[in-house]
Motif scaffolding. Structure first.
Motif, mmCIF file in Angstrom:
data_model
loop_
_atom_site.group_PDB
_atom_site.id
_atom_site.type_symbol
_atom_site.label_atom_id
_atom_site.label_comp_id
_atom_site.label_asym_id
_atom_site.label_seq_id
_atom_site.Cartn_x
_atom_site.Cartn_y
_atom_site.Cartn_z
ATOM 1 N N VAL A 31 17.373 3.609 -3.320
ATOM 2 C CA VAL A 31 16.378 2.838 -4.073
ATOM 3 C C VAL A 31 15.951 3.713 -5.238
ATOM 4 O O VAL A 31 15.532 4.863 -5.044
ATOM 5 C CB VAL A 31 15.172 2.399 -3.232
ATOM 6 C CG1 VAL A 31 14.223 1.542 -4.071
ATOM 7 C CG2 VAL A 31 15.619 1.582 -2.025
ATOM 8 N N LEU A 33 13.965 3.496 -9.075
ATOM 9 C CA LEU A 33 13.175 2.715 -10.032
ATOM 10 C C LEU A 33 12.654 3.616 -11.139
ATOM 11 O O LEU A 33 12.270 4.759 -10.879
ATOM 12 C CB LEU A 33 12.001 2.026 -9.327
ATOM 13 C CG LEU A 33 12.374 0.786 -8.518
ATOM 14 C CD1 LEU A 33 11.283 0.420 -7.536
ATOM 15 C CD2 LEU A 33 12.660 -0.391 -9.450
ATOM 16 N N LEU A 310 14.109 16.939 -5.842
ATOM 17 C CA LEU A 310 13.087 17.254 -4.844
ATOM 18 C C LEU A 310 13.743 17.662 -3.529
ATOM 19 O O LEU A 310 13.177 18.400 -2.732
ATOM 20 C CB LEU A 310 12.199 16.032 -4.614
ATOM 21 C CG LEU A 310 11.358 15.583 -5.812
ATOM 22 C CD1 LEU A 310 10.919 14.136 -5.645
ATOM 23 C CD2 LEU A 310 10.141 16.486 -5.967
ATOM 24 N N ARG A 313 18.254 14.307 -1.291
ATOM 25 C CA ARG A 313 18.185 12.853 -1.308
ATOM 26 C C ARG A 313 17.263 12.289 -2.370
ATOM 27 O O ARG A 313 17.479 11.167 -2.834
ATOM 28 C CB ARG A 313 17.760 12.351 0.077
ATOM 29 C CG ARG A 313 18.814 12.572 1.168
ATOM 30 C CD ARG A 313 18.253 12.364 2.565
ATOM 31 N NE ARG A 313 17.463 11.164 2.630
ATOM 32 C CZ ARG A 313 16.545 10.899 3.559
ATOM 33 N NH1 ARG A 313 16.312 11.784 4.521
ATOM 34 N NH2 ARG A 313 15.875 9.791 3.540
ATOM 35 N N SER A 314 16.221 13.029 -2.730
ATOM 36 C CA SER A 314 15.216 12.481 -3.640
ATOM 37 C C SER A 314 15.147 13.266 -4.939
ATOM 38 O O SER A 314 15.281 14.492 -4.936
ATOM 39 C CB SER A 314 13.842 12.498 -2.962
ATOM 40 O OG SER A 314 13.875 11.736 -1.775
ATOM 41 N N LEU A 316 13.388 13.254 -9.231
ATOM 42 C CA LEU A 316 12.690 12.702 -10.388
ATOM 43 C C LEU A 316 13.619 12.891 -11.583
ATOM 44 O O LEU A 316 14.352 13.880 -11.642
ATOM 45 C CB LEU A 316 11.388 13.468 -10.643
ATOM 46 C CG LEU A 316 10.398 13.508 -9.475
ATOM 47 C CD1 LEU A 316 9.199 14.385 -9.837
ATOM 48 C CD2 LEU A 316 9.942 12.095 -9.148
ATOM 49 N N VAL A 353 12.202 7.617 -10.305
ATOM 50 C CA VAL A 353 12.340 8.234 -8.983
ATOM 51 C C VAL A 353 13.595 7.657 -8.324
ATOM 52 O O VAL A 353 13.782 6.440 -8.316
ATOM 53 C CB VAL A 353 11.129 7.895 -8.078
ATOM 54 C CG1 VAL A 353 11.288 8.527 -6.707
ATOM 55 C CG2 VAL A 353 9.827 8.307 -8.731
ATOM 56 N N HIS A 355 15.751 7.728 -4.660
ATOM 57 C CA HIS A 355 15.718 8.135 -3.257
ATOM 58 C C HIS A 355 16.955 7.592 -2.557
ATOM 59 O O HIS A 355 17.202 6.394 -2.551
ATOM 60 C CB HIS A 355 14.447 7.586 -2.599
ATOM 61 C CG HIS A 355 14.347 7.881 -1.128
ATOM 62 N ND1 HIS A 355 14.165 9.153 -0.639
ATOM 63 C CD2 HIS A 355 14.417 7.065 -0.042
ATOM 64 C CE1 HIS A 355 14.123 9.105 0.687
ATOM 65 N NE2 HIS A 355 14.274 7.859 1.067
#
Lengths: 357, 357, 357
Positions: A31, A33, A310, A313-314, A316, A353, A355
């Motif tokens: 996801v 956005l 981050l 997986r995540s 910015l 972001v 993820h």
């Protein structure tokens, strides 16, 4: 051995459901956005929340079954979604991929179903922005302005990214870096309005930890391509210099006497959790569509991006991009206001972001 | 320690697939079906099987990743479905929610994507029937008869429940009971026919084990709201008296010179596995739409429900409700026959099964 | 007992996510793709990649909760997909089944929602090809040519396979081989264009390891069936002779003065990993539609198939089939060219891969 412990361990295993206990399904996805602002010469600016600027938002059901003797069976169902609205990315729910595979460690993989075409795979791998976001090379792979893509497909679904009905054979891993595959799709009547095309494609390459080179070609025919096949060819390469990956690629779309040429230069530098990305892409039209010259509808796009990881997986990220149109060209960064003045500039920036799960 | 046991325990762990082993996805949802009979004055009765009368039928993919230092990333994709037919509840597959989040234990959560608007969240929490079933307060939040909702949105998607493109900041837990958040959505052109709206909203409240109070306001603009913003405000509170939860809420929709006012009183009593629920809701229209007075199109709804909890996840339930329309009002309990006589009564009852997974 | 081990085992359990740890969801499905070539007299041949020729491609979310005392609750959401294109098989996302159940070991199962109708279940179980692929009996259960199905439903969704809004009671297991169930669906207005029908059905049978017999009847009414109910009856049986299963079934569709009769003979022989399947099906029309005789629009289909099971989950298969039309009949094997000459032959063959997960 302590029987109580055996029971406890058995219970630990049993607390997963049968399907997963068999290891038969993996559920994963993205996801992503971002807030984006796009300005076009002549038509102003628009701010939007957009889906998939670092990686396309998606939901993936996949699995693999070991059949023994180096043989395995597997499936892959991948749904694309627009996380800003919850809409599917396409009327095809599993538009990103829907395949079943039979794979041998020595002979390679037979893969049936909807999947990427060889020329796309060979182009997008060299795009530092992975074909998504404000700086995506996809901005220049467009049926607008009129060129070979529009001449062959009109505004219907085209074969520059994926094909339905694919029958593929993919080379196995372990050929010392050699990679590639062949794809065929029956036309099933080839109705262009239904996105149907008879397609053949081939991709061959070599990759190791230091560099990669590859070439691909894809041909497709539909009910509109009465003047021969639509041909989509791509050649590219990349080299790893310390923590920097440099890439270059060329792609050509050709139909009848119309041609579109794309050149792309890319760089991705990775420093710990930080990634800096840049690309330069040039598109040129040559020849004619319907007796009218399409020369001069050219454009150049530059993009610059930063990613802060981050975790694995995540992340910015922030990206800026600009398209400079020549002559009557009207290429735009997507999700901006409607229209652009001929030969105008399109500018966009975004921050978001991403993820993975 | 016994090496065999270590191996066994490792195997117990390995019997889950990678995605779940990482704890990255939770799959959950609700399937809820009820038999419903609705009668309208003037148009007779209709019996139907309906989906989601105790809780909306849904399928949820969600997950959270601990990033360390009190920071986490997460996603939530929630599909609404009509289990009586298998149809999606909306063309937006993940219509109920599609968000990505970055959350800090001290600073709160940044949430991007489609989600509930603040005024809805602040209203539905005080509806004993959770905005679903024959006795749902949603029966009176309708574009029919003409009032501020219809004036601002026509019969297109409105912002009384959710918004696309949301950028939210939500207060963290652990503020001693203080809760709330702010939401902004860019209009992206604001085409009312596409459900697009520029939206801003705010919610603040206080909740502990004995009582809660909260207030919210949401404003939205689209291509049809040329006379200013559509304003949606809600104030409510609840108190826990032994095993009874009493609630009261007020909501106002306002656009131009048209206003709709809603008052709701609710009670939920829980005795072991049994729940008894009741609500009283009054809707009034004031002002004008297009120069014509909308006064007198008022209505009162009462609802009474019983839930028998077979377990934490499964329940049987039955609900009855009645809407009494005033003047020319034509509010109806949903899934009844088409139409109702002006000022008529709508009656409904249903019994069903709800299963969470 | 060693506390370290307890911790380790607990961790092994905890490495699954909560939803699965509760054993509340099972994710399973099928991806099946085949290359098919179909030829029709008078209109030529077409090659296609097709989905679901051994088993319909699908994605299933299901679960069961033990409520104690022989009682359980459960749900089943089943999506049909066309893996050749990624398209949903129907606008109803969970078109294959969407139900919630409350089941008792002694009293049977109450099942609510969209599901198979009794006559279909009783027919397809005796089709060696399971109603799918080139040799599927579905080729002859068609609204073309005009017969009772077309007279009652036009070209809209009909009730020969599934019904929305079903309320079913199914006999429990453990009745010494007795099996069966009853289904009711409210018409909800019965608009034929919306696929709505008021339906009642009954199925009763007996099955043990050596043989099975069963009978079913289903009646449905919609806004088009002004001359009475559409009646769908089926009777069948099977017998196991060593590794061969022989089956025979009869089905009758009747509306007003129009009747379609189907006879089916089937055989499935299993030798280790190999399966050989054969079927013979005869369809006859009798009576009139709109005053015109439909007699003579008859057809015979024969099918022969081979399945090689790579494992319990994965298989390779190949099937051939032929339809011989009588008189003006125009039944066809699906996914061929458009149209066939009246009374012509339709031939098809296919080879594919089926993978369950």
């Amino acid at each position: 051995m302590n029987p109580k412990l055996l029971t406890l361990c058995a219970a630990a295993c049993a607390c997963t459901t049968p399907a997963w206990a068999q290891g038969s399904v993996t559920l994963s996805g993205v996801v992503d956005l971002a807030a984006r602002r796009v300005s076009h010469d002549g038509t102003g600016s628009l701010t939007a929340l957009v889906s998939g600027s670092n990686a396309s938002s998606r939901l993936v059901f996949s699995g693999k079954e070991d059949l023994g003797g180096g043989l395995s069976a597997g499936f892959h169902l991948e749904h694309g979604l627009l996380a800003d609205t919850g809409l599917p990315a396409s009327a095809k729910f599993f538009d990103r991929r829907s395949t079943v595979s039979l794979a041998s460690q020595s002979l390679g993989e037979l893969r049936l179903g909807r999947d990427f075409v060889p020329s796309y795979s060979n182009w997008s791998r060299y795009d530092p922005f992975g074909y998504v976001g404000v700086a995506r090379s996809a901005n220049l792979v467009s049926a607008t302005p009129t060129g070979p893509i529009r001449a062959a497909f009109g505004s219907n679904a085209n074969t520059t990214v994926r094909s339905d009905n694919g029958v593929q054979w993919l080379l196995p891993a372990g050929l010392g870096g050699l990679e590639g595959g062949a794809m065929f799709a029956p036309g099933e009547g080839g109705a262009v309005a239904s996105g149907l095309a008879r397609l053949t494609g081939l991709r061959v390459g070599y990759a190791n930890q230091a560099f990669s080179v590859s070439a691909a070609t894809t041909r497709s025919k539909n009910s509109q391509t009465t003047a021969g096949s639509f041909r989509d060819s791509a050649v590219g390469g990349s080299v790893e210099l310390h923590s920097v990956r440099l890439s270059a690629a060329w792609r050509e779309f050709r139909y009848d006497s119309a041609k579109q040429l794309l050149w792309m230069l890319g760089a991705v530098a990775t420093f710990g959790l930080h990634e800096v990305k840049a690309s330069w892409i040039r598109s040129e039209h040559q020849g004619q569509v319907g007796g009218a010259s399409i020369a001069g509808t050219d454009a150049t796009q530059i993009g610059l991006g930063y990613v802060y990881n981050l975790s694995k997986r995540s992340a910015l990220y922030a990206t800026v991009a600009r398209i400079s149109n020549d002559g009557a060209a009207r290429y735009v960064i997507s999700d901006g206001p409607s229209g652009i003045s001929a030969g105008g500039r399109s500018r966009g920036y975004e921050a978001g972001v991403r993820h993975r799960f």
